[in-house]
Scaffold this active site. Structure first.
Site, PDB file in Angstrom:
ATOM      1  N   ASP A  46       0.511  -1.192  -0.080  1.00  0.00           N
ATOM      2  CA  ASP A  46       0.228   0.130  -0.123  1.00  0.00           C
ATOM      3  C   ASP A  46       0.810   1.005  -0.248  1.00  0.00           C
ATOM      4  O   ASP A  46       1.573   1.411   0.461  1.00  0.00           O
ATOM      5  CB  ASP A  46      -0.595   0.535   1.512  1.00  0.00           C
ATOM      6  CG  ASP A  46      -2.504   1.103   1.341  1.00  0.00           C
ATOM      7  OD1 ASP A  46      -2.423   1.721  -0.059  1.00  0.00           O
ATOM      8  OD2 ASP A  46      -2.861   1.026   1.939  1.00  0.00           O
ATOM      9  N   ASN A  94     -12.265  -2.001  -4.104  1.00  0.00           N
ATOM     10  CA  ASN A  94     -11.232  -1.350  -5.606  1.00  0.00           C
ATOM     11  C   ASN A  94     -12.161  -1.605  -6.264  1.00  0.00           C
ATOM     12  O   ASN A  94     -11.665  -0.715  -7.757  1.00  0.00           O
ATOM     13  CB  ASN A  94      -9.911  -1.836  -5.249  1.00  0.00           C
ATOM     14  CG  ASN A  94      -9.153  -1.379  -3.916  1.00  0.00           C
ATOM     15  OD1 ASN A  94      -7.611  -1.646  -3.851  1.00  0.00           O
ATOM     16  ND2 ASN A  94      -9.653  -0.618  -3.221  1.00  0.00           N
TER      17      ASN A  94
END
Length: 292
Positions: A46, A94
Site C-alpha cells: 500500500d 477497489n
C-alpha cells in the site's frame, strides 16, 4: 482506501520466479537458523500513489518504485525461509470503486506478466493459484496462461506456489462458500448437521472445493494453508477485507513506510515480531498441539 494496486500487480510479476512451498494449515512454522518464520506470509502492499504524490511525481513513478521494493521484499522473505507467499493485488471494493478502464489495465498487467513468466514457472515447478478474477477481467486470457503452465507441472507436488488475490474480498469469499454448501444441502447431497469449519474452509477460494479449476495448477484435492503473517505497508492498521477466514489466527505486522520505501529492515522487523509471538490458537500458554 488502498493505493498502489498497479504497483502491487507488478509485485506479483516480480515474485513469480521466487520459491514458496505449500504446507498443511496446522503445520509448525519452519525453523531457519534457529528462528521460527511464517510458513505462509501475505503482503498488502500500500502507498505507491501517495509516495509519488508527495514527490510531485506521476502515480506511474510510484508503481515503478513499488515494483523494485516488492522484488526486494519477496527475495528477503524467501531467503528468510518463508514458504508460501500471497499477494492481495486488488480487492472487491477497489474493483467497484475504481474506473473500469483502470481495473481492466491492472488485469491486463497481471495477465501479461503471467504469460511472460509461464515458462520460468514451469521450469522451476512453481504452481499458481488465483483467487477472485471476475468474468471480463482478462479471465479467459489468464486461463489460457494457466493452461499453458499446467502440463509442465503434471506430477509435481504443490510444494511451490504463488497465490494471487485479484478482485478478491474475504466477505464475498465466505458468502460464495455458503452458497455452495447450501446448494449441496438443497440437492440432498449434504446433511446440514455435517457443516463444520473444515467444510467451510474447503469451499473457500483457497480450498479444494471452492477454487476455480481453470485458474489454478494445483492438483485435485489441494488447497492453501491458513495465513501465518500479514504484512501491510503505509501505516494503515486493517485487513481491508482480505482473507478474513484464512487470517483468523494470523499475526499482523503494520509498517509505516509507504510501499516503495518498504525495505529489508521493515520485513526483518515483521519476521522478528512473528518469531517472538507465542501462537496458541486459543489454548493456554502451556497447551500442547498445533502451533504455527
Amino acid at each position: 482506501r488502498r493505493e498502489g494496486s498497479m504497483g502491487a500487480v507488478r509485485w506479483a510479476a516480480a515474485v513469480l520466479c521466487g520459491v514458496c512451498a505449500l504446507g498443511p494449515a496446522c503445520a509448525a512454522s519452519p525453523q531457519v537458523g534457529g528462528s521460527r518464520v511464517p510458513r505462509h506470509i501475505a503482503f498488502i502492499p500500500d502507498g505507491n500513489g501517495r509516495w509519488a504524490t508527495r514527490r510531485g511525481l506521476r502515480r506511474a513513478a510510484g508503481h515503478a518504485a513499488g515494483e523494485r521494493a516488492a522484488l526486494a521484499a519477496a527475495r528477503r522473505a524467501f531467503a528468510a525461509g518463508c514458504e508460501v507467499v500471497t499477494l492481495f493485488a486488488l480487492s472487491t471494493e477497489n474493483e467497484r470503486r475504481r474506473e473500469s478502464d483502470e481495473v481492466a489495465h491492472i488485469a491486463a498487467l497481471v495477465r501479461v506478466a503471467l504469460q511472460r513468466e509461464v515458462r520460468a514457472l514451469g521450469e522451476q515447478g512453481i504452481h499458481l493459484h488465483c483467487a477472485g478474477w471476475p468474468e471480463g477481467a482478462d479471465r479467459a486470457e489468464l486461463a489460457r496462461a494457466v493452461a499453458e503452465l499446467r502440463p509442465a507441472l503434471v506430477g509435481k507436488p504443490p510444494t511451490r506456489v504463488l497465490c494471487l488475490a485479484f478482485a478478491y474480498g474475504g466477505r464475498a469469499d465466505l458468502a460464495r462458500a455458503c452458497r455452495r454448501i447450501a446448494a449441496l444441502a438443497a440437492q440432498g447431497l449434504l446433511d446440514p448437521a455435517e457443516v463444520d469449519e473444515g467444510l467451510v474452509a474447503r469451499h473457500l477460494a483457497t480450498g479444494p472445493e471452492g477454487r476455480a479449476e481453470e485458474l489454478t495448477t494445483l492438483p485435485e484435492g489441494a488447497g492453501l494453508p491458513d495465513v501465518d503473517l500479514v504484512v501491510r505497508s503505509a501505516g494503515d492498521r486493517r485487513l481491508s477485507n482480505f482473507a478474513l477466514w484464512q487470517c483468523a489466527y494470523a499475526e499482523l505486522a503494520f509498517a509505516r513506510p509507504l510501499w516503495p520505501d518498504f525495505g529489508d529492515g521493515d520485513l526483518e522487523a515483521a519476521l522478528e515480531e512473528y518469531a517472538r509471538a507465542e501462537r496458541r490458537f486459543g489454548g493456554l500458554p502451556e497447551a500442547e498441539g498445533c502451533r504455527g
